[in-house]
Design a protein around this motif. Structure first.
Motif, short mmCIF file in Angstrom:
data_model
loop_
_atom_site.label_atom_id
_atom_site.label_comp_id
_atom_site.label_asym_id
_atom_site.label_seq_id
_atom_site.Cartn_x
_atom_site.Cartn_y
_atom_site.Cartn_z
N TYR A 344 35.41 39.41 59.20
CA TYR A 344 35.01 40.34 60.26
C TYR A 344 35.81 41.64 60.18
CZ TYR A 344 32.78 36.16 62.13
OH TYR A 344 32.00 35.05 62.29
N PHE A 345 35.10 42.75 60.17
CA PHE A 345 35.73 44.07 60.16
C PHE A 345 35.22 44.86 61.37
CE2 PHE A 345 31.83 44.23 57.67
CZ PHE A 345 31.18 45.32 58.22
N PRO A 346 36.00 45.83 61.84
CA PRO A 346 35.57 46.60 63.01
C PRO A 346 34.56 47.68 62.62
CG PRO A 346 37.72 47.36 62.30
CD PRO A 346 37.36 46.21 61.40
N TYR A 347 33.59 47.90 63.47
CA TYR A 347 32.61 48.96 63.29
C TYR A 347 32.84 49.98 64.39
CZ TYR A 347 28.31 50.85 61.36
OH TYR A 347 27.39 51.65 60.71
N GLY A 348 33.05 51.24 64.02
CA GLY A 348 33.29 52.27 65.02
C GLY A 348 32.19 53.32 65.03
N ILE A 349 31.68 53.64 66.19
CA ILE A 349 30.71 54.72 66.36
C ILE A 349 31.36 55.76 67.25
CG2 ILE A 349 28.42 55.36 67.24
CD1 ILE A 349 27.54 52.48 66.63
N TYR A 350 31.60 56.96 66.68
CA TYR A 350 32.35 57.99 67.40
C TYR A 350 31.41 58.88 68.21
CZ TYR A 350 36.41 56.46 64.78
OH TYR A 350 37.44 55.70 64.28
N ALA A 351 30.66 58.23 69.06
CA ALA A 351 29.80 58.96 70.00
C ALA A 351 30.65 59.31 71.22
CB ALA A 351 28.61 58.08 70.39
N VAL A 352 30.02 59.90 72.20
CA VAL A 352 30.68 60.14 73.50
C VAL A 352 29.85 59.41 74.54
CG1 VAL A 352 31.49 61.88 75.13
CG2 VAL A 352 31.33 62.45 72.70
N PRO A 353 30.27 58.21 74.99
CA PRO A 353 31.53 57.52 74.71
C PRO A 353 31.51 56.76 73.38
CG PRO A 353 30.17 56.18 76.13
CD PRO A 353 29.40 57.45 75.92
N GLU A 354 32.72 56.39 72.92
CA GLU A 354 32.85 55.61 71.69
C GLU A 354 32.30 54.20 71.87
OE1 GLU A 354 36.91 55.37 70.41
OE2 GLU A 354 37.19 57.53 70.38
N ILE A 355 31.85 53.63 70.74
CA ILE A 355 31.47 52.22 70.70
C ILE A 355 32.22 51.59 69.53
CG2 ILE A 355 29.60 50.56 70.30
CD1 ILE A 355 27.63 52.63 71.35
N SER A 356 32.79 50.42 69.74
CA SER A 356 33.39 49.70 68.62
C SER A 356 33.18 48.21 68.80
CB SER A 356 34.88 50.02 68.50
OG SER A 356 35.33 49.74 67.19
N THR A 357 32.99 47.53 67.68
CA THR A 357 32.61 46.13 67.74
C THR A 357 33.17 45.37 66.55
OG1 THR A 357 30.66 44.67 67.82
CG2 THR A 357 30.43 46.68 66.58
N CYS A 358 33.46 44.10 66.72
CA CYS A 358 33.95 43.25 65.64
C CYS A 358 33.51 41.82 65.91
CB CYS A 358 35.48 43.34 65.54
SG CYS A 358 36.18 42.48 64.12
N GLY A 359 32.96 41.16 64.91
CA GLY A 359 32.54 39.77 65.10
C GLY A 359 31.09 39.64 65.50
N LEU A 360 30.76 38.51 66.12
CA LEU A 360 29.37 38.19 66.45
C LEU A 360 28.94 38.81 67.77
CD1 LEU A 360 29.35 34.37 65.54
CD2 LEU A 360 28.65 36.29 64.09
N THR A 361 27.68 39.23 67.83
CA THR A 361 27.10 39.70 69.08
C THR A 361 26.58 38.50 69.87
OG1 THR A 361 24.89 39.93 68.15
CG2 THR A 361 26.36 41.84 67.96
N GLU A 362 26.25 38.72 71.13
CA GLU A 362 25.69 37.63 71.95
C GLU A 362 24.36 37.16 71.36
OE1 GLU A 362 24.80 36.57 76.64
OE2 GLU A 362 25.75 38.47 76.14
N GLU A 363 23.60 38.10 70.80
CA GLU A 363 22.31 37.74 70.19
C GLU A 363 22.51 36.83 68.98
OE1 GLU A 363 22.13 40.51 72.95
OE2 GLU A 363 23.10 41.10 71.06
N GLU A 364 23.54 37.12 68.19
CA GLU A 364 23.84 36.28 67.01
C GLU A 364 24.33 34.89 67.42
OE1 GLU A 364 25.10 39.53 63.59
OE2 GLU A 364 26.52 39.09 65.19
N MET A 365 25.07 34.82 68.51
CA MET A 365 25.54 33.51 69.02
C MET A 365 24.33 32.64 69.38
SD MET A 365 28.93 33.54 69.00
CE MET A 365 29.58 32.42 70.23
N LYS A 366 23.35 33.27 70.03
CA LYS A 366 22.14 32.53 70.42
C LYS A 366 21.37 32.07 69.18
CE LYS A 366 21.52 35.04 74.78
NZ LYS A 366 20.76 36.13 75.43
#
Length: 468
Positions: A344-366
């Motif tokens: 797992y690596f972090p994904y960063g989106i430098y929008a305003v506001p920022e978004i960053s994510t690492c690992g599984l999403t809730e959709e992937e868990m399902k």
């Protein structure tokens, strides 16, 4: 003819990291860069410029202080394109100096020119003055990156209809802008210009955006964009784009809607910069978007001594992952052992506001059928959030009910790309919900949101001791 252990084409994140890694292993390395200065797309038109532009926009507009002083608050009343460019040039010069010093310190040779294959071990390099030279490498690492996708039907002029590279050279800030493409690049620039009080409309044929991000995070993000009057026209396509005599641009959408704007940014994808490499000479073929297929563990192409890394191999197209890809490719290319990076690596989106994510999403868990529980914290629940004047911001943690391990961390809000690394460490070290409940976090900090989210999940999951 000049001979090397490794010839690297491109000096962006993948190329420079690969070159320096091979040099540290005692190999003779050459980097070929066609740009005027080293650094590649990342330094000159991509990662560094867009993030510098973002920081300058937020500072000069007073964006971060508007929670306290109201939406009309500004640090500088009249912000010009020159204001944005001034800081950009300072940052770029610093980045180039650091890279040149790294190459010199590690004895990595580099030349300017356009490279193309003669055979699998030999490249021809055409320099700016037309002089041609040939170099050979036992192995070759292609780290040529990407360039904006520019379809023929789009009337690009570099002033009112632009791609993401040209956007950095604008002379005036537009009062209105239409962004075609709701991918990472389109959304980053759309929200940056929105923070500068440009009226922004985003158009995309897809009915959703940033589908690889957790849906709850995107819902929160979308609400924030619409709350500040950004228009999101998803599920609509621009059928016609034409420049008008008055200097504006008119777009006709497939829905029949017409939009008139000062500027159009076309940000619907990028192409691998492979067209000038003469790949047919070595039997390599790029896909329809100019990207190369590689072994995901070694980054080796179908030609044994040719490797490729970075944006040219496709998703995730991040500077951070490109660096690791380049390093691994270089190690394999010179015969060194290369460990597989953490899953797992972090994904960063430098929008305003920022978004960053690492690992599984809730959709992937399902999808995987993993029983789970979520913990949510809002930045306004932290004292630091109050001090900073934040009324938005969300941190979401996803835990396995069976193992209690953290499997996903998703953040939208101020500092998201910094905060995500706490979750990344716990996730890759297989930590559980108890880590957040039992550990002390600095007070007041936004990192406290981890404790709040951990407790939120723990309250529903129950105490592990009571289950024994």
């Amino acid at each position: 003819m000049l001979q090397y252990d490794l010839v690297v084409v491109g000096s962006g994140p993948a190329g420079r990291r690969g070159a320096i890694q091979a040099s540290k292993l005692g190999k003779k390395v050459l980097v070929i860069e066609q740009g005027k200065r080293v650094g590649g797309v990342s330094v000159h038109t991509g990662t560094i410029p867009s993030k510098t532009l973002r920081e300058t926009a937020l500072n000069l507009s007073g964006w971060r202080e508007r929670g306290f002083y109201g939406r009309s608050y500004r640090v500088k009343e009249e912000i010009s394109a020159d204001d944005l460019r001034r800081r950009l040039l300072i940052t770029l010069n610093h980045e180039v100096e650091v890279l040149e010093h790294q190459f010199a310190r590690n004895r990595v040779q580099h030349i300017r020119g356009k490279a193309s294959f003669i055979d699998a071990s030999t490249l021809q390099v055409i320099k700016d003055d037309g002089e041609t030279t040939q170099v050979t490498g036992a192995s070759v690492l292609l780290a040529v990156g990407t360039k904006p996708f520019r379809p023929d039907y789009m009337p690009f002029d570099g002033k009112t209809v632009l791609d993401s590279d040209e956007l950095l050279d604008i002379q005036d800030l537009p009062r209105s802008m239409v962004v075609i493409g709701a991918g990472v690049i389109g959304i980053e620039y759309a929200t940056i210009f929105s923070a500068l009080d440009t009226a922004v409309t985003v158009i995309d044929p897809k009915t959703t955006m940033l589908d690889f991000i957790d849906k709850e995070i995107i819902e929160d993000f979308t609400y924030q964009l619409r709350d500040r009057n950004m228009k999101l026209l998803l599920g609509q396509k621009a059928d016609k784009v034409e420049r008008l005599e008055n200097g504006k641009v008119e777009l006709t959408l497939d829905s029949g809607r017409r939009l008139t704007t000062d500027m159009v940014l076309f940000a619907a994808g990028r192409m691998g910069a492979t067209d000038a490499l003469n790949l047919q000479a070595i039997g390599l073929e790029a896909d329809s978007r100019g990207r190369l297929k590689v072994n995901p563990e070694t980054f080796q192409t179908s030609v044994a001594n040719i490797y490729a890394a970075g944006d040219v191999v496709g998703f995730p197209s991040l500077a951070s992952t490109s660096m690791e890809q380049g390093r691994i490719a270089a190690r394999v290319a010179v015969g060194a052992v290369a460990k597989e990076p953490p899953k797992y690596f972090p994904y960063g989106i430098y929008a305003v506001p920022e978004i960053s994510t690492c690992g599984l999403t809730e959709e992937e868990m399902k999808e995987r059928g993993i029983p789970y529980e979520c913990g949510i914290a809002r930045f306004r629940e932290t004292s630091r959030g109050h001090i900073m004047g934040l009324d938005t911001g969300l941190l979401k943690l996803i835990f396995s009910l069976k193992t209690r391990r953290l499997l996903g961390v998703h953040i939208v809000g101020e500092g998201a790309t910094e905060l995500v690394h706490i979750g990344q460490a716990v996730l890759n070290l297989k930590g559980t919900v108890e880590y957040f409940v039992e550990n002390t976090f600095n007070y007041p900090t936004l990192a406290e949101a981890y404790k709040i989210a951990g407790l939120d999940a723990w309250n529903r999951m129950g105490d592990i001791k009571s289950e024994l």
